[in-house]
Design a protein around this motif. Structure first.
Motif, PDB file in Angstrom:
ATOM      1  N   LYS A  53      -5.758   1.970   3.017  1.00  0.00           N
ATOM      2  CA  LYS A  53      -5.304   0.825   3.826  1.00  0.00           C
ATOM      3  C   LYS A  53      -3.985   0.277   3.286  1.00  0.00           C
ATOM      4  CE  LYS A  53      -6.761  -3.778   5.264  1.00  0.00           C
ATOM      5  NZ  LYS A  53      -6.507  -4.870   4.339  1.00  0.00           N
ATOM      6  N   VAL A  54      -3.885   0.135   1.971  1.00  0.00           N
ATOM      7  CA  VAL A  54      -2.648  -0.362   1.365  1.00  0.00           C
ATOM      8  C   VAL A  54      -1.504   0.605   1.636  1.00  0.00           C
ATOM      9  CG1 VAL A  54      -1.491  -0.822  -0.841  1.00  0.00           C
ATOM     10  CG2 VAL A  54      -3.788  -1.724  -0.439  1.00  0.00           C
ATOM     11  N   LEU A  55      -1.753   1.891   1.462  1.00  0.00           N
ATOM     12  CA  LEU A  55      -0.687   2.883   1.610  1.00  0.00           C
ATOM     13  C   LEU A  55      -0.212   3.031   3.053  1.00  0.00           C
ATOM     14  CD1 LEU A  55      -1.953   5.628  -0.854  1.00  0.00           C
ATOM     15  CD2 LEU A  55      -0.219   3.860  -1.255  1.00  0.00           C
ATOM     16  N   LYS A  56      -1.067   2.710   4.007  1.00  0.00           N
ATOM     17  CA  LYS A  56      -0.682   2.808   5.416  1.00  0.00           C
ATOM     18  C   LYS A  56       0.176   1.636   5.883  1.00  0.00           C
ATOM     19  CE  LYS A  56      -4.308   5.719   7.318  1.00  0.00           C
ATOM     20  NZ  LYS A  56      -5.450   5.787   8.236  1.00  0.00           N
ATOM     21  N   ASN A  57       0.185   0.552   5.123  1.00  0.00           N
ATOM     22  CA  ASN A  57       0.945  -0.644   5.488  1.00  0.00           C
ATOM     23  C   ASN A  57       2.317  -0.565   4.818  1.00  0.00           C
ATOM     24  OD1 ASN A  57       2.031  -3.230   5.749  1.00  0.00           O
ATOM     25  ND2 ASN A  57       0.032  -4.216   5.577  1.00  0.00           N
ATOM     26  N   ASP A  58       3.376  -0.500   5.602  1.00  0.00           N
ATOM     27  CA  ASP A  58       4.712  -0.348   5.015  1.00  0.00           C
ATOM     28  C   ASP A  58       5.202  -1.598   4.288  1.00  0.00           C
ATOM     29  OD1 ASP A  58       5.173  -1.875   7.281  1.00  0.00           O
ATOM     30  OD2 ASP A  58       6.884  -0.699   7.967  1.00  0.00           O
ATOM     31  N   LYS A  59       4.472  -2.712   4.385  1.00  0.00           N
ATOM     32  CA  LYS A  59       4.823  -3.923   3.643  1.00  0.00           C
ATOM     33  C   LYS A  59       3.939  -4.111   2.410  1.00  0.00           C
ATOM     34  CE  LYS A  59       6.087  -7.609   5.335  1.00  0.00           C
ATOM     35  NZ  LYS A  59       5.994  -8.930   5.925  1.00  0.00           N
ATOM     36  N   TYR A  67      -0.156   8.874 -17.661  1.00  0.00           N
ATOM     37  CA  TYR A  67       0.243   9.449 -18.943  1.00  0.00           C
ATOM     38  C   TYR A  67      -0.624  10.676 -19.195  1.00  0.00           C
ATOM     39  CZ  TYR A  67       0.882   9.895 -24.009  1.00  0.00           C
ATOM     40  OH  TYR A  67       1.143  10.369 -25.269  1.00  0.00           O
ATOM     41  N   GLN A  68       0.005  11.824 -19.305  1.00  0.00           N
ATOM     42  CA  GLN A  68      -0.698  13.088 -19.542  1.00  0.00           C
ATOM     43  C   GLN A  68      -1.866  13.278 -18.568  1.00  0.00           C
ATOM     44  OE1 GLN A  68      -1.637  13.165 -23.757  1.00  0.00           O
ATOM     45  NE2 GLN A  68       0.485  13.604 -24.289  1.00  0.00           N
ATOM     46  N   GLY A  69      -1.606  12.972 -17.292  1.00  0.00           N
ATOM     47  CA  GLY A  69      -2.589  13.189 -16.245  1.00  0.00           C
ATOM     48  C   GLY A  69      -3.640  12.103 -16.085  1.00  0.00           C
ATOM     49  N   THR A  70      -3.596  11.072 -16.923  1.00  0.00           N
ATOM     50  CA  THR A  70      -4.584   9.994 -16.868  1.00  0.00           C
ATOM     51  C   THR A  70      -3.925   8.715 -16.367  1.00  0.00           C
ATOM     52  OG1 THR A  70      -5.804  10.941 -18.727  1.00  0.00           O
ATOM     53  CG2 THR A  70      -6.202   8.615 -18.242  1.00  0.00           C
ATOM     54  N   ILE A  71      -4.595   8.038 -15.449  1.00  0.00           N
ATOM     55  CA  ILE A  71      -4.097   6.754 -14.953  1.00  0.00           C
ATOM     56  C   ILE A  71      -4.404   5.689 -15.997  1.00  0.00           C
ATOM     57  CG2 ILE A  71      -4.302   4.996 -13.157  1.00  0.00           C
ATOM     58  CD1 ILE A  71      -5.011   7.242 -11.205  1.00  0.00           C
ATOM     59  N   LEU A  72      -3.336   5.034 -16.470  1.00  0.00           N
ATOM     60  CA  LEU A  72      -3.467   3.994 -17.494  1.00  0.00           C
ATOM     61  C   LEU A  72      -3.532   2.604 -16.890  1.00  0.00           C
ATOM     62  CD1 LEU A  72      -0.747   5.139 -20.053  1.00  0.00           C
ATOM     63  CD2 LEU A  72      -3.149   5.835 -19.907  1.00  0.00           C
ATOM     64  N   GLY A  73      -2.957   2.465 -15.689  1.00  0.00           N
ATOM     65  CA  GLY A  73      -2.910   1.157 -15.060  1.00  0.00           C
ATOM     66  C   GLY A  73      -2.396   1.270 -13.647  1.00  0.00           C
ATOM     67  N   TRP A  74      -2.480   0.149 -12.935  1.00  0.00           N
ATOM     68  CA  TRP A  74      -2.012   0.119 -11.548  1.00  0.00           C
ATOM     69  C   TRP A  74      -1.577  -1.285 -11.183  1.00  0.00           C
ATOM     70  CZ3 TRP A  74      -4.881  -3.133  -8.496  1.00  0.00           C
ATOM     71  CH2 TRP A  74      -6.178  -3.426  -8.932  1.00  0.00           C
ATOM     72  N   ILE A  75      -0.748  -1.345 -10.147  1.00  0.00           N
ATOM     73  CA  ILE A  75      -0.291  -2.620  -9.604  1.00  0.00           C
ATOM     74  C   ILE A  75      -0.294  -2.497  -8.090  1.00  0.00           C
ATOM     75  CG2 ILE A  75       2.169  -2.025  -9.682  1.00  0.00           C
ATOM     76  CD1 ILE A  75       2.668  -4.976 -10.570  1.00  0.00           C
ATOM     77  N   VAL A  76      -0.679  -3.563  -7.421  1.00  0.00           N
ATOM     78  CA  VAL A  76      -0.738  -3.554  -5.957  1.00  0.00           C
ATOM     79  C   VAL A  76       0.001  -4.777  -5.432  1.00  0.00           C
ATOM     80  CG1 VAL A  76      -2.972  -4.764  -5.863  1.00  0.00           C
ATOM     81  CG2 VAL A  76      -2.270  -3.295  -3.957  1.00  0.00           C
ATOM     82  N   PHE A  77       0.676  -4.609  -4.306  1.00  0.00           N
ATOM     83  CA  PHE A  77       1.361  -5.693  -3.616  1.00  0.00           C
ATOM     84  C   PHE A  77       0.712  -5.855  -2.263  1.00  0.00           C
ATOM     85  CE2 PHE A  77       4.541  -7.350  -0.675  1.00  0.00           C
ATOM     86  CZ  PHE A  77       5.076  -8.419  -1.374  1.00  0.00           C
ATOM     87  N   PHE A  78       0.168  -7.058  -2.012  1.00  0.00           N
ATOM     88  CA  PHE A  78      -0.456  -7.403  -0.734  1.00  0.00           C
ATOM     89  C   PHE A  78       0.472  -8.300   0.046  1.00  0.00           C
ATOM     90  CE2 PHE A  78      -4.103  -7.135  -3.672  1.00  0.00           C
ATOM     91  CZ  PHE A  78      -4.867  -6.207  -3.006  1.00  0.00           C
ATOM     92  N   SER A  79       0.528  -8.107   1.346  1.00  0.00           N
ATOM     93  CA  SER A  79       1.302  -9.008   2.192  1.00  0.00           C
ATOM     94  C   SER A  79       0.383  -9.594   3.254  1.00  0.00           C
ATOM     95  CB  SER A  79       2.463  -8.265   2.852  1.00  0.00           C
ATOM     96  OG  SER A  79       1.971  -7.265   3.710  1.00  0.00           O
ATOM     97  N   SER A  80       0.873 -10.614   3.901  1.00  0.00           N
ATOM     98  CA  SER A  80       0.110 -11.261   4.961  1.00  0.00           C
ATOM     99  C   SER A  80       0.588 -10.753   6.311  1.00  0.00           C
ATOM    100  CB  SER A  80       0.303 -12.781   4.887  1.00  0.00           C
ATOM    101  OG  SER A  80      -0.312 -13.413   5.990  1.00  0.00           O
ATOM    102  N   LEU A  85       4.302 -16.127   6.667  1.00  0.00           N
ATOM    103  CA  LEU A  85       4.115 -15.627   5.302  1.00  0.00           C
ATOM    104  C   LEU A  85       4.660 -14.208   5.135  1.00  0.00           C
ATOM    105  CD1 LEU A  85       0.476 -16.905   4.669  1.00  0.00           C
ATOM    106  CD2 LEU A  85       2.600 -17.836   3.717  1.00  0.00           C
ATOM    107  N   SER A  86       5.313 -13.701   6.148  1.00  0.00           N
ATOM    108  CA  SER A  86       5.746 -12.299   6.131  1.00  0.00           C
ATOM    109  C   SER A  86       6.829 -12.009   5.096  1.00  0.00           C
ATOM    110  CB  SER A  86       6.235 -11.881   7.514  1.00  0.00           C
ATOM    111  OG  SER A  86       7.379 -12.627   7.881  1.00  0.00           O
ATOM    112  N   HIS A  87       7.440 -13.032   4.537  1.00  0.00           N
ATOM    113  CA  HIS A  87       8.490 -12.844   3.536  1.00  0.00           C
ATOM    114  C   HIS A  87       7.936 -12.812   2.109  1.00  0.00           C
ATOM    115  CE1 HIS A  87       7.723 -17.113   3.359  1.00  0.00           C
ATOM    116  NE2 HIS A  87       8.448 -17.202   2.251  1.00  0.00           N
ATOM    117  N   THR A  88       6.641 -12.953   1.974  1.00  0.00           N
ATOM    118  CA  THR A  88       6.043 -13.059   0.649  1.00  0.00           C
ATOM    119  C   THR A  88       4.832 -12.142   0.517  1.00  0.00           C
ATOM    120  OG1 THR A  88       5.242 -14.627  -1.012  1.00  0.00           O
ATOM    121  CG2 THR A  88       4.557 -15.010   1.269  1.00  0.00           C
ATOM    122  N   GLY A  89       4.395 -11.971  -0.698  1.00  0.00           N
ATOM    123  CA  GLY A  89       3.191 -11.188  -0.976  1.00  0.00           C
ATOM    124  C   GLY A  89       2.737 -11.461  -2.395  1.00  0.00           C
ATOM    125  N   SER A  90       1.543 -11.006  -2.702  1.00  0.00           N
ATOM    126  CA  SER A  90       0.947 -11.226  -4.018  1.00  0.00           C
ATOM    127  C   SER A  90       0.687  -9.905  -4.715  1.00  0.00           C
ATOM    128  CB  SER A  90      -0.377 -11.973  -3.877  1.00  0.00           C
ATOM    129  OG  SER A  90      -0.166 -13.239  -3.306  1.00  0.00           O
TER     130      SER A  90
END
Length: 172
Positions: A53-59, A67-80, A85-90
């Motif tokens: 769902k996140v990847l399908k939304n261009d906003k 690191y060496q094939g292992t996911i160490l962390g992630w970050i996500v940006f959500f918009s409204s 509120l279209s100019h902002t996101g969390s």
């Protein structure tokens, strides 16, 4: 420090289980999230649906640190989807405990901010953080975020203990 060998890339649906594993670990720590372990019961399928769902939304976007094939962390940006509120996101971010204070979070934020700057409609990146999460607050300030407010006693940890929610933002 492993920072030079960490690759930051857009998440893929196949990353869902690795992302979920990090969420499970961080929730079990019980320190800095609104969700407690008894409430967290997300399945890999639900996680895949969320990532998709996140990847399908261009906003919106989700980035992973690998690191060496292992996911160490992630970050996500959500918009409204609200016009005003279209100019902002969390953002929300999690890094595996053993890889904190090594620059992984800083890399994730840098790449996320670079992504946001490329999207002309995005003007403001916001987040909320527990007052007790001083390392995260220091990182956010180092990355140019400012405190814009706080929700006093927003989180009740137990009968006598509360934590403020610190609201921070950065204009891009």
């Amino acid at each position: 420090m492993i920072r030079e060998d960490v690759v930051i890339r857009q998440a893929k649906i196949e990353d869902a289980s690795g992302i979920l594993h990090i969420q499970e670990e961080v929730v079990l720590e019980g320190k800095f999230l609104t969700t407690v372990s008894e409430e967290f019961n997300k399945t890999v399928e639900q996680q895949r649906d969320w990532v998709e769902k996140v990847l399908k939304n261009d906003k919106e976007t989700m980035l992973v640190a690998v690191y060496q094939g292992t996911i160490l962390g992630w970050i996500v940006f959500f918009s409204s989807n609200r016009v005003r509120l279209s100019h902002t996101g969390s953002i929300g971010m999690m890094v595996k405990k053993d890889f904190r204070s090594m620059g992984v979070g800083k890399l994730l934020i840098k790449h996320l901010l670079d992504w946001a700057e490329q999207h002309q409609s995005i003007e403001k990146v916001s987040l909320g953080v527990f007052l007790t999460n001083q390392k995260a607050i220091a990182l956010y300030k180092d990355m140019g975020f400012i405190e814009e407010g706080r929700k006093v006693k927003e989180f009740k940890l137990n009968e006598d203990e509360y934590v403020d929610d610190i609201l921070m933002c950065k204009f891009v």
